[in-house]
Write an enzyme that holds these catalytic residues in place. Structure first.
Site, PDB file in Angstrom:
ATOM      1  N   TYR A 142      -2.667  35.911  33.690  1.00 19.33           N
ATOM      2  CA  TYR A 142      -4.092  36.053  33.411  1.00 19.33           C
ATOM      3  C   TYR A 142      -4.522  35.150  32.260  1.00 19.33           C
ATOM      4  CZ  TYR A 142      -5.144  40.184  36.296  1.00 19.33           C
ATOM      5  OH  TYR A 142      -5.375  41.043  37.326  1.00 19.33           O
ATOM      6  N   LYS A 191      10.284  40.483  38.746  1.00 16.30           N
ATOM      7  CA  LYS A 191      10.696  39.679  39.895  1.00 16.30           C
ATOM      8  C   LYS A 191      11.780  38.734  39.380  1.00 16.30           C
ATOM      9  CE  LYS A 191      10.254  38.396  44.215  1.00 16.30           C
ATOM     10  NZ  LYS A 191      10.586  39.269  45.361  1.00 16.30           N
ATOM     11  N   ASP A 223       8.371  43.886  44.608  1.00 16.93           N
ATOM     12  CA  ASP A 223       8.132  44.123  46.046  1.00 16.93           C
ATOM     13  C   ASP A 223       8.748  45.453  46.476  1.00 16.93           C
ATOM     14  OD1 ASP A 223      10.593  42.937  45.522  1.00 16.93           O
ATOM     15  OD2 ASP A 223      10.608  41.691  47.320  1.00 16.93           O
ATOM     16  N   ASP A 247      -1.559  45.134  37.677  1.00 12.88           N
ATOM     17  CA  ASP A 247      -2.877  45.160  38.315  1.00 12.88           C
ATOM     18  C   ASP A 247      -2.732  45.629  39.760  1.00 12.88           C
ATOM     19  OD1 ASP A 247      -5.662  44.578  38.746  1.00 12.88           O
ATOM     20  OD2 ASP A 247      -5.035  42.754  39.790  1.00 12.88           O
ATOM     21  N   ASP A 251      -3.488  49.704  41.560  1.00  9.44           N
ATOM     22  CA  ASP A 251      -4.412  49.995  42.667  1.00  9.44           C
ATOM     23  C   ASP A 251      -3.683  50.789  43.751  1.00  9.44           C
ATOM     24  OD1 ASP A 251      -6.530  48.593  41.509  1.00  9.44           O
ATOM     25  OD2 ASP A 251      -7.101  47.651  43.400  1.00  9.44           O
TER      26      ASP A 251
END
Ligand code: IPM
Ligand code: MG
Length: 356
Positions: A142, A191, A223, A247, A251
Site C-alpha cells: 500500500y 507467502k 492462500d 485487507d 473481508d
C-alpha cells in the site's frame, strides 16, 4: 471524563451510520456522566467536493489533536475520475499514515443470534467463530512505490512490497500481546514460499516467539489461510499478517460471520492513539435510504471507548445492548431472514440506545 472525538462522516452511507454511532456515544455520556466534544473532520470524496483535497492538511491536524477518531466510510463511483493522488481512498491512507496507525484490529466474531446468516454450513458455525485479525496498516504494498510507465509502446505498472524488520516486529508484538489476552494462539500469515518480504516476516516472528513462551505460534501461507477460514474457522484465535493479505482475509472473515455490516475495527498507533471504523465500504448504492446496518459503526464506537478512552464498562454496555437487540429479533435488511420485516438504520440505532 472530558474527551474530544474527531468525527469523519465520509461518503455514501457514512453519514447515516455515523449518526447512529453518535447517538450511542451521547447516550453513554448521559448514562455514565462523561462529556465528549465532537469535532467534524472532512476526509474522502466529500472533502474533495468541499476543499478540493481528499484530506486537507488542517483536517489531518484536527484528527491529530483529538483523543480518538470515529470514521464512517469513504469513496464511491462519483470520484472514479479523480487523479490517483487525490482519490478518497488516498485520503484514508494518508490519515492512517499521518496518525501512525500501524496496527489494525479486525475481530471476526459470530453473534449466536445470527448463526443462520452465515453462508457456512451449520456444523462448521457450531464449532464457533471468534478470532481477531491483526493487520499491518502503514507499510507493505500500500505504501511502496507505485509507478506506471510506457516504454516502446508498451505500458507497464509496478507496486513495491517492502517491509523492514522493525515494522514487522512492532506489528507482530501487537499480535503476540493480543493472543495473550485471548486464547494464547497466534497464526502468522505470509507467502514465504514466494516473497522475500514474507521470508523476513516469518524469520522475525519465529525469533520473537522465544519471548512469548505462553503463546502457541504457527505459520500459514495466505492462500491456505483463505481456505482454512471457510473450512475450519474455529482453529483461529489471533491472525497477524501484512497489509494487503489482511485487507483480503478480513473481508472473507467478516462474511462468514453473517454480514460485513456487523464488523468493527480499531486502528492503533503509539500512545493510545486510535481510529475506529466499520470494515465495510461506503455502499453508495444504498446511501440515503435508511436501510444500512449501523452496527459495525456502533461496535467501532465501543472499541473507541475501550481502547482510546479506557472506558471498559461503557464499551461492555454498548456491546451488550447490541446483543440484546439482536436477541429480541430486530434485524436490518442485510441480516434479515427471508420473509421477515427489517428495521431501518435509524430505528436500529434507537433500539440499541434504549438498551444502554
Ligand atoms: C479497508 C478498505 C481500504 C483498504 C480501502 C478503502 C483503501 O478496503 O479498510 O479494508 O484497502 O485498506
Ligand atoms: Mg478492505
Amino acid at each position: 471524563m472530558e474527551k474530544t472525538i474527531a468525527v469523519i462522516r465520509g461518503d455514501g452511507i457514512g453519514p447515516e451510520i455515523v449518526e447512529q454511532a453518535l447517538r450511542i456515544l451521547r447516550r453513554v455520556e448521559a448514562r455514565f456522566g462523561h462529556r465528549f466534544t465532537y469535532e467534524d473532520v472532512w476526509m474522502g470524496g466529500c472533502a474533495i467536493d468541499r476543499y478540493g483535497s481528499s484530506l486537507p492538511d488542517e483536517m489531518l491536524e484536527k484528527a491529530r489533536q483529538a483523543d480518538a477518531v470515529l470514521l464512517g466510510a469513504v469513496g464511491g463511483p462519483k470520484w472514479d475520475g479523480v487523479s490517483k493522488e487525490n482519490r478518497p481512498e488516498r485520503g484514508l491512507l494518508r490519515l492512517r499514515a499521518g496518525l501512525g496507525l500501524y496496527a489494525n484490529l479486525r475481530p471476526a466474531q459470530i453473534f449466536p443470534q445470527l448463526a443462520a446468516a452465515s453462508p457456512l454450513r451449520e456444523d462448521i458455525v457450531a464449532r464457533g467463530i471468534d478470532f481477531l485479525i491483526v493487520r499491518e496498516l502503514t507499510g507493505g504494498i500500500y505504501f511502496g512505490e507505485h509507478r506506471t510507465e510506457e516504454k516502446d509502446g508498451e505500458t507497464s505498472a509496478t507496486d513495491v512490497l517492502s517491509y523492514s524488520e522493525k515494522e514487522i516486529r512492532r506489528i507482530a508484538r501487537q499480535g503476540f500481546e493480543a493472543a495473550r489476552k485471548r486464547r494464547h494462539k497466534l497464526c502468522s500469515v505470509d507467502k514465504a514460499n514466494v516473497l522475500d518480504s514474507s521470508r523476513l516476516w516469518r524469520k522475525t516472528v519465529t525469533e520473537m516467539a522465544a519471548d512469548y513462551p505462553d503463546v502457541e505460534v504457527s505459520h500459514m501461507y495466505v492462500d491456505n489461510c483463505a481456505m482454512q477460514i471457510v473450512r475450519n474457522p474455529a482453529q483461529f484465535d489471533v491472525i497477524v499478517t501484512e497489509n494487503m493479505f489482511g485487507d483480503i482475509l478480513s473481508d472473507e472473515a467478516s462474511m462468514i460471520t453473517g454480514s460485513i455490516g456487523m464488523i468493527p475495527s480499531a486502528s492503533l498507533g503509539e500512545g493510545g492513539r486510535g481510529m475506529y471504523e466499520p470494515i465495510h465500504g461506503s455502499a453508495p448504492d444504498i446511501a440515503g435510504q435508511d436501510i444500512a446496518n449501523p452496527i459495525g459503526t456502533i461496535l467501532s464506537a465501543a472499541m473507541l471507548l475501550r481502547y482510546s478512552l479506557n472506558l471498559a464498562q461503557e464499551a461492555d454496555a454498548v456491546e451488550a445492548a447490541v446483543a440484546a437487540v439482536l436477541e429480541e429479533g430486530w434485524r436490518t435488511a442485510d441480516i434479515c431472514a427471508p420473509g421477515a420485516e427489517p428495521v431501518g438504520c435509524m430505528k436500529m440505532g434507537e433500539l440499541i440506545a434504549e438498551h444502554i
